[in-house]
Write an enzyme that holds these catalytic residues in place. Structure first.
Site, PDB file in Angstrom:
ATOM      1  N   ASP A 116      42.151  40.603  43.530  1.00 17.62           N
ATOM      2  CA  ASP A 116      42.460  39.378  44.274  1.00 17.62           C
ATOM      3  C   ASP A 116      42.626  38.184  43.329  1.00 17.62           C
ATOM      4  O   ASP A 116      41.966  38.112  42.297  1.00 17.62           O
ATOM      5  CB  ASP A 116      41.333  39.100  45.275  1.00 17.62           C
ATOM      6  CG  ASP A 116      41.748  38.073  46.322  1.00 17.62           C
ATOM      7  OD1 ASP A 116      42.959  37.925  46.569  1.00 17.62           O
ATOM      8  OD2 ASP A 116      40.861  37.415  46.888  1.00 17.62           O
ATOM      9  N   HIS A 124      51.874  37.999  41.253  1.00 17.11           N
ATOM     10  CA  HIS A 124      51.807  39.450  41.478  1.00 17.11           C
ATOM     11  C   HIS A 124      52.382  40.204  40.280  1.00 17.11           C
ATOM     12  O   HIS A 124      51.879  41.256  39.898  1.00 17.11           O
ATOM     13  CB  HIS A 124      52.547  39.826  42.760  1.00 17.11           C
ATOM     14  CG  HIS A 124      51.949  39.210  43.993  1.00 17.11           C
ATOM     15  ND1 HIS A 124      50.597  39.244  44.257  1.00 17.11           N
ATOM     16  CD2 HIS A 124      52.505  38.523  45.029  1.00 17.11           C
ATOM     17  CE1 HIS A 124      50.347  38.612  45.401  1.00 17.11           C
ATOM     18  NE2 HIS A 124      51.490  38.171  45.896  1.00 17.11           N
ATOM     19  N   LEU A 165      42.698  60.808  34.178  1.00 17.66           N
ATOM     20  CA  LEU A 165      42.256  59.723  35.070  1.00 17.66           C
ATOM     21  C   LEU A 165      43.017  59.840  36.393  1.00 17.66           C
ATOM     22  O   LEU A 165      44.248  59.922  36.394  1.00 17.66           O
ATOM     23  CB  LEU A 165      42.556  58.355  34.426  1.00 17.66           C
ATOM     24  CG  LEU A 165      42.283  57.126  35.301  1.00 17.66           C
ATOM     25  CD1 LEU A 165      40.783  56.913  35.515  1.00 17.66           C
ATOM     26  CD2 LEU A 165      42.888  55.867  34.672  1.00 17.66           C
TER      27      LEU A 165
HETATM   28  C1  IPE Z   1      42.658  41.796  49.772  1.00 23.05           C
HETATM   29  O1  IPE Z   1      42.987  40.509  49.382  1.00 23.05           O
HETATM   30  C2  IPE Z   1      43.853  42.701  49.689  1.00 23.05           C
HETATM   31  C3  IPE Z   1      44.331  43.022  48.349  1.00 23.05           C
HETATM   32  C4  IPE Z   1      43.800  42.638  47.225  1.00 23.05           C
HETATM   33  C5  IPE Z   1      45.488  43.878  48.310  1.00 23.05           C
HETATM   34  P1  IPE Z   1      43.419  39.394  50.418  1.00 23.05           P
HETATM   35  O2  IPE Z   1      43.755  38.191  49.628  1.00 23.05           O
HETATM   36  O3  IPE Z   1      44.471  39.912  51.320  1.00 23.05           O
HETATM   37  O4  IPE Z   1      42.085  39.180  51.254  1.00 23.05           O
HETATM   38  P2  IPE Z   1      41.645  37.961  52.176  1.00 23.05           P
HETATM   39  O5  IPE Z   1      42.790  37.679  53.112  1.00 23.05           O
HETATM   40  O6  IPE Z   1      41.363  36.782  51.291  1.00 23.05           O
HETATM   41  O7  IPE Z   1      40.405  38.428  52.869  1.00 23.05           O
HETATM   42  C1  IPE Z   2      45.877  39.754  45.729  1.00 26.09           C
HETATM   43  O1  IPE Z   2      46.148  38.448  45.331  1.00 26.09           O
HETATM   44  C2  IPE Z   2      47.128  40.599  45.821  1.00 26.09           C
HETATM   45  C3  IPE Z   2      47.552  40.920  47.182  1.00 26.09           C
HETATM   46  C4  IPE Z   2      46.902  40.639  48.275  1.00 26.09           C
HETATM   47  C5  IPE Z   2      48.814  41.614  47.316  1.00 26.09           C
HETATM   48  P1  IPE Z   2      46.439  37.317  46.403  1.00 26.09           P
HETATM   49  O2  IPE Z   2      47.915  37.228  46.620  1.00 26.09           O
HETATM   50  O3  IPE Z   2      45.630  37.532  47.627  1.00 26.09           O
HETATM   51  O4  IPE Z   2      45.928  36.034  45.629  1.00 26.09           O
HETATM   52  P2  IPE Z   2      45.190  34.783  46.266  1.00 26.09           P
HETATM   53  O5  IPE Z   2      43.939  35.282  46.887  1.00 26.09           O
HETATM   54  O6  IPE Z   2      46.138  34.161  47.251  1.00 26.09           O
HETATM   55  O7  IPE Z   2      44.935  33.913  45.089  1.00 26.09           O
HETATM   56 MG    MG Z   3      43.768  36.881  48.144  1.00 29.38          MG
END
Ligand code: IPE
Ligand code: IPE
Ligand code: MG
Length: 243
Positions: free
Chosen positions: A18, A35, A129
């Site tokens: 995240d 990303h 792995l």
């Molecule tokens: C969880 O992150 C999903 C992934 C890392 C793929 P999110 O950014 O979607 O989670 P929330 O919405 O903050 O809970």
């Molecule tokens: C996690 O990073 C990746 C996915 C959910 C695909 P985020 O896109 O949720 O990043 P933040 O939380 O908005 O910074």
């Molecule tokens: Mg996020």
């Protein structure tokens, strides 16, 4: 499947990657740039896990709920998956990594689905792995699809039979579950399988989670006492059974 880890290095590490969006926003870049940077961090992480003797790595790449993001971010993530697969699979294959995708493929395009199947097939003979990529995955979806499968087959639903129908039935449960990005929640990741995972939260955003950060998580894990419901005393010296 129950955990088998007895060593200080976790057998199975699971990661909620995240913080990509915030990484990009802080640099006045579009979220998709975060990303892309996240893919670079993941490439390094896979390599480092292999070098540290971790046997299974499971990452959360796209959740069932991520469809609710703006359309351009969703399509950017789908495109990125295709590009990353084409670019990364040859190296993963050469490094002994076996790739599995876990999640609901029915909502993915034909092209994406073909890419996933090709990546799995081309790495199927590897075993150094196991690398599980949870894509269009949700813990609730996983449990529901397993229960539905058992019900359709008229089989009894118990812990063992349900576990065997889950998306990660080919690996033991995660020993260490890491979430980057500062949030302290599971966001529908591995709800069943994390029953006894050690949780580790890092404030680093995923694109900044480097080898040293993973080493810090592993070192923290090594300090934990995993009791699985028993007492500390039982772990040090098994209590003799009273006749
Ligand atoms: C969880 O992150 C999903 C992934 C890392 C793929 P999110 O950014 O979607 O989670 P929330 O919405 O903050 O809970
Ligand atoms: C996690 O990073 C990746 C996915 C959910 C695909 P985020 O896109 O949720 O990043 P933040 O939380 O908005 O910074
Ligand atoms: Mg996020």
């Amino acid at each position: 499947m129950a955990s088998t880890a007895t060593h200080t290095v976790p057998h199975h590490v699971a990661i909620v990657m995240d913080g990509n969006g915030r990484w990009a926003t802080r640099r006045y870049l579009p979220r998709v740039a975060g990303h892309k940077k996240g893919v670079d961090a993941l490439r390094a992480c896979v390599r480092h896990c292999g070098n540290r003797g971790i046997k299974v790595l499971t990452v959360f790449a796209f959740s069932s709920e991520n469809w609710n993001r703006p359309a351009d971010e969703v399509s950017g993530l789908m495109d990125l998956l295709g590009v990353a697969l084409a670019r990364e699979i040859p190296a993963l294959k050469a490094e002994g990594v076996r790739v599995h995708f876990v999640g609901d493929r029915s909502k993915l395009s034909e092209k994406v689905r073909a890419g996933l199947a090709a990546a799995e097939a081309s790495t199927a003979s590897n075993s150094r792995l196991i690398f599980n990529i949870c894509f269009n995955y949700g813990g609730r979806w996983d449990i529901a699809q397993a229960a539905a499968r058992l019900a359709a087959e008229g089989k009894p639903i118990d812990e063992q039979s349900l576990d065997a129908c889950l998306g990660l039935s080919h690996v033991p449960d995660p020993d260490l579950l890491i979430r980057t990005g500062g949030e302290r929640r599971l966001s529908n990741f591995l709800l069943w399988q994390s029953a006894y995972a050690e949780l580790y939260f890092s404030d680093k955003l995923w694109p900044e989670f480097d080898d040293a950060a993973l080493d810090a998580a592993i070192a923290d894990y090594a300090q934990r006492e995993r009791r699985f419901g028993k007492t500390s005393e039982q772990l040090v010296r098994p209590v003799p059974k009273v006749a």
